[in-house]
Design an enzyme around this catalytic site. Sequence first.
Site, PDB file in Angstrom:
ATOM      1  N   GLU A 112       0.794  -1.241   0.000  1.00 30.32           N
ATOM      2  CA  GLU A 112       0.000   0.000   0.000  1.00 30.32           C
ATOM      3  C   GLU A 112       0.827   1.292   0.000  1.00 30.32           C
ATOM      4  O   GLU A 112       0.586   2.190   0.797  1.00 30.32           O
ATOM      5  CB  GLU A 112      -0.950   0.019   1.205  1.00 30.32           C
ATOM      6  CG  GLU A 112      -1.898  -1.152   1.235  1.00 30.32           C
ATOM      7  CD  GLU A 112      -2.899  -1.077   2.384  1.00 30.32           C
ATOM      8  OE1 GLU A 112      -2.802  -0.176   3.228  1.00 30.32           O
ATOM      9  OE2 GLU A 112      -3.787  -1.946   2.429  1.00 30.32           O
ATOM     10  N   ASN A 151       2.092  -5.421  -3.025  1.00 29.69           N
ATOM     11  CA  ASN A 151       0.688  -5.680  -2.691  1.00 29.69           C
ATOM     12  C   ASN A 151      -0.053  -4.350  -2.522  1.00 29.69           C
ATOM     13  O   ASN A 151       0.461  -3.423  -1.907  1.00 29.69           O
ATOM     14  CB  ASN A 151       0.645  -6.476  -1.382  1.00 29.69           C
ATOM     15  CG  ASN A 151      -0.727  -7.038  -1.052  1.00 29.69           C
ATOM     16  OD1 ASN A 151      -1.388  -7.627  -1.909  1.00 29.69           O
ATOM     17  ND2 ASN A 151      -1.166  -6.868   0.188  1.00 29.69           N
ATOM     18  N   HIS A 211     -10.542  -6.083  -1.485  1.00 25.54           N
ATOM     19  CA  HIS A 211     -11.526  -5.792  -0.429  1.00 25.54           C
ATOM     20  C   HIS A 211     -12.678  -5.068  -1.115  1.00 25.54           C
ATOM     21  O   HIS A 211     -12.574  -3.885  -1.415  1.00 25.54           O
ATOM     22  CB  HIS A 211     -10.925  -4.874   0.641  1.00 25.54           C
ATOM     23  CG  HIS A 211      -9.844  -5.521   1.439  1.00 25.54           C
ATOM     24  ND1 HIS A 211     -10.091  -6.548   2.322  1.00 25.54           N
ATOM     25  CD2 HIS A 211      -8.512  -5.282   1.515  1.00 25.54           C
ATOM     26  CE1 HIS A 211      -8.957  -6.911   2.898  1.00 25.54           C
ATOM     27  NE2 HIS A 211      -7.986  -6.170   2.423  1.00 25.54           N
ATOM     28  N   GLU A 260      -6.358 -10.549  -0.512  1.00 28.45           N
ATOM     29  CA  GLU A 260      -7.084 -10.250   0.737  1.00 28.45           C
ATOM     30  C   GLU A 260      -8.585 -10.172   0.489  1.00 28.45           C
ATOM     31  O   GLU A 260      -9.274  -9.283   1.000  1.00 28.45           O
ATOM     32  CB  GLU A 260      -6.593  -8.918   1.337  1.00 28.45           C
ATOM     33  CG  GLU A 260      -5.093  -8.866   1.528  1.00 28.45           C
ATOM     34  CD  GLU A 260      -4.596  -7.618   2.260  1.00 28.45           C
ATOM     35  OE1 GLU A 260      -5.421  -6.868   2.821  1.00 28.45           O
ATOM     36  OE2 GLU A 260      -3.372  -7.407   2.266  1.00 28.45           O
ATOM     37  N   ASP A 315     -12.410 -10.039   0.457  1.00 28.15           N
ATOM     38  CA  ASP A 315     -13.660 -10.162   1.203  1.00 28.15           C
ATOM     39  C   ASP A 315     -14.715  -9.350   0.471  1.00 28.15           C
ATOM     40  O   ASP A 315     -14.399  -8.391  -0.238  1.00 28.15           O
ATOM     41  CB  ASP A 315     -13.548  -9.787   2.701  1.00 28.15           C
ATOM     42  CG  ASP A 315     -12.674  -8.597   3.023  1.00 28.15           C
ATOM     43  OD1 ASP A 315     -12.599  -7.660   2.195  1.00 28.15           O
ATOM     44  OD2 ASP A 315     -12.085  -8.576   4.119  1.00 28.15           O
TER      45      ASP A 315
END
Length: 327
Positions: free
Chosen positions: A131, A173, A209, A245, A247
């Site tokens: 990030e 990432n 996400h 990651e 979700d």
Amino acid sequence: MNNKTLRELANKRKIYIGAAVNPKLLETDRQYSGLLEKEFNMITPENAMKFWAVHPSEKKYTFKNADVLVRFTQKNQMQIRGHTLVWHKSIPDWVKTIHDEKKIKNIFEEHIREVAGHFKEKLYCWDVVNEAFADNGKLDKNSFWLNKLGPKHIELAFRIAHEVDQNSKLFYNEWGIEVINQKSNAVYEMVRDFTNQGVPIHGIGFQMHVGLGKNQMAEDVPEPGKLAINLKRFSDLGLEVHITEMDVQIQGLLGTQEERLCAQARVYRKILETCLHIPNFRALIQWGVTDKFSWIPSLAGKPDAPLIFDENYSPKPAYYALIEALA
Ligand code: XIL
């Protein structure tokens, strides 16, 4: 009738299906560890390898919790994604109180050497830097590392990690780079330059996400066509592509809970199907194991059910959607 597990189907396809794991739960909750062994062939520490977790004070490194994960994967023939060596949101206060830039640089370098050294030969890959960019495509000006060490710290991190551990694949990432936008363009240019200049980088992590309906705490679900175009350009650089990651928030959707869960299942399925067409796609990791321990409710401030297993560890429609996509 297909009754293979996710893990078996993933093995057959030579890809990884993973989950972000908490070592404390792994040690104390048999249902949790049982589900992991059975359904997944990769794990990643949700927090246990972050700077604050492994390096709580200047001269002290604590690998006990993260080592629980390493032993678990060795026992169960699984792989680990290391997460993460450099992330400005996981720096403990003791680092931030230092002002001498030379000293900060030493700490940064030593941290990467120690941590990558400790896990050498044990990990499939590392999220070396996490990030670093903002939505506008500039490096995130809130980053302590950027402010103290300048933009070159990213490349430096990759070089040091590779020097210490030549076997782990090194990843950049990031969140919000699933489709073409200012941020993904900036990341693309950086990693393309890295590959051209021989900076050791082997993969790119797309966090994924995402959320359906009205959500403030998630990205919109990417359209499959737009996702494919973007992933493909990174894959074409020769980089491994991981969804790191995932979700899928559903609390912002109208309708019954059953309808929400079906809509969520369609998202999991579409994303995986799209990824399976990307030549260098290798892994899809969900951010948690079951809805019971997902980080989303505390982030969003309301209940949600973003993962593929529910509060009772039972498979949801999203689980069966992944099974179908792999079968
Ligand atoms: C999150 C964890 O899930 C939380 O438990 C913790 O409090 C904060 O970090 N992007 C990342 C992950 O790369 O490391 C973050 O994990 C979620 C966003």
